[in-house]
Design a protein around this motif. Sequence first.
Motif, PDB file in Angstrom:
ATOM      1  N   LEU A  20      16.579 -82.955 -57.044  1.00  0.00           N
ATOM      2  CA  LEU A  20      17.388 -83.395 -55.849  1.00  0.00           C
ATOM      3  C   LEU A  20      18.204 -82.779 -55.419  1.00  0.00           C
ATOM      4  CD1 LEU A  20      18.376 -86.889 -57.887  1.00  0.00           C
ATOM      5  CD2 LEU A  20      16.694 -86.507 -56.033  1.00  0.00           C
ATOM      6  N   VAL A  21      18.703 -81.722 -55.905  1.00  0.00           N
ATOM      7  CA  VAL A  21      19.474 -80.538 -55.033  1.00  0.00           C
ATOM      8  C   VAL A  21      18.687 -79.859 -54.287  1.00  0.00           C
ATOM      9  CG1 VAL A  21      21.085 -78.533 -55.574  1.00  0.00           C
ATOM     10  CG2 VAL A  21      21.363 -80.355 -56.927  1.00  0.00           C
ATOM     11  N   GLY A  22      17.597 -79.484 -54.695  1.00  0.00           N
ATOM     12  CA  GLY A  22      16.731 -78.645 -53.654  1.00  0.00           C
ATOM     13  C   GLY A  22      16.169 -79.419 -52.546  1.00  0.00           C
ATOM     14  N   ALA A  23      16.080 -80.651 -52.710  1.00  0.00           N
ATOM     15  CA  ALA A  23      15.605 -81.453 -51.603  1.00  0.00           C
ATOM     16  C   ALA A  23      16.864 -81.685 -50.644  1.00  0.00           C
ATOM     17  CB  ALA A  23      15.012 -82.710 -52.087  1.00  0.00           C
ATOM     18  N   GLY A  24      17.971 -81.684 -51.104  1.00  0.00           N
ATOM     19  CA  GLY A  24      19.146 -81.747 -50.226  1.00  0.00           C
ATOM     20  C   GLY A  24      19.346 -80.561 -49.436  1.00  0.00           C
ATOM     21  N   ALA A  25      19.201 -79.433 -50.087  1.00  0.00           N
ATOM     22  CA  ALA A  25      19.196 -78.106 -49.251  1.00  0.00           C
ATOM     23  C   ALA A  25      18.317 -77.913 -48.267  1.00  0.00           C
ATOM     24  CB  ALA A  25      19.260 -76.892 -50.251  1.00  0.00           C
TER      25      ALA A  25
ATOM     26  N   LEU B 125      19.463 -80.264 -45.349  1.00  0.00           N
ATOM     27  CA  LEU B 125      20.602 -79.550 -44.514  1.00  0.00           C
ATOM     28  C   LEU B 125      20.155 -78.491 -43.604  1.00  0.00           C
ATOM     29  CD1 LEU B 125      23.451 -79.315 -44.302  1.00  0.00           C
ATOM     30  CD2 LEU B 125      23.726 -77.861 -46.293  1.00  0.00           C
ATOM     31  N   LEU B 126      19.377 -77.380 -44.404  1.00  0.00           N
ATOM     32  CA  LEU B 126      18.882 -76.303 -43.374  1.00  0.00           C
ATOM     33  C   LEU B 126      18.148 -76.770 -42.395  1.00  0.00           C
ATOM     34  CD1 LEU B 126      17.788 -73.802 -46.251  1.00  0.00           C
ATOM     35  CD2 LEU B 126      19.731 -73.608 -44.820  1.00  0.00           C
ATOM     36  N   THR B 127      17.284 -77.878 -42.373  1.00  0.00           N
ATOM     37  CA  THR B 127      16.317 -78.408 -41.376  1.00  0.00           C
ATOM     38  C   THR B 127      17.394 -79.023 -40.322  1.00  0.00           C
ATOM     39  OG1 THR B 127      14.715 -78.934 -42.909  1.00  0.00           O
ATOM     40  CG2 THR B 127      14.463 -80.180 -40.823  1.00  0.00           C
TER      41      THR B 127
END
Length: 206
Positions: free
Chosen positions: A181-186, A189-191
């Motif tokens: 989940l943290v990776g998907a949020g990052a 955010l970058l996108t």
Amino acid sequence: MRLSRIIMALAVGMAVVAVPTAAGAAQPQPAPTITDTPQPPPYPPAVASLTVSRSTIFLGESVVLSGSGFAPNETVDIVVSVNPLAAPAPGLARRGDGSTVALRPVAFQANAPLSFTVQTNAAGEFSTTYTPDVTGRLIFTATGRESGRTATTELRVLPKRQPLPVTGSSLDTPMKVGGGLVGAGAVLLLTTLVWRRRRFGSGAAH
């Protein structure tokens, strides 16, 4: 001649008199009548009883100890003796990675007395709550101070098992999910940042 006749007559008369007397003596005599009222056999003394609300409990649970058949308003002494149970094989619990771990009993302290007294009511009965603080086969013996009546009962106290401890292997799955989940949020955010830069950058060029 006359004298002999007189003697013979006297002998015959005595024989006639003696016959009814002998016959009366030979007759059976009636049995004497009993005027006393027979007494009933003594009744056995009352039997006291002692019971527990549950025959088997786990450490930390309570039972109700009840007694009856004692004297009214009597002080009853109760003594508790403890016999250890055979040690059972430790239970096993499965971890998240498929391995197993042994469950250990949980220590419990309630300071339960091994001897105490209770008071019966007008019917010779009593009821009290008892919470053991040891495992094993407990034998309760109740004895009335005035009546001397006694009764016993038994209770099995089993150890309470410890819940499965949280280990690193148990946290593998939650940590993997959280990391994803943290990776998907990052990534999101970058996108978003890249999209905003492109939008505002193209507007400034015009």
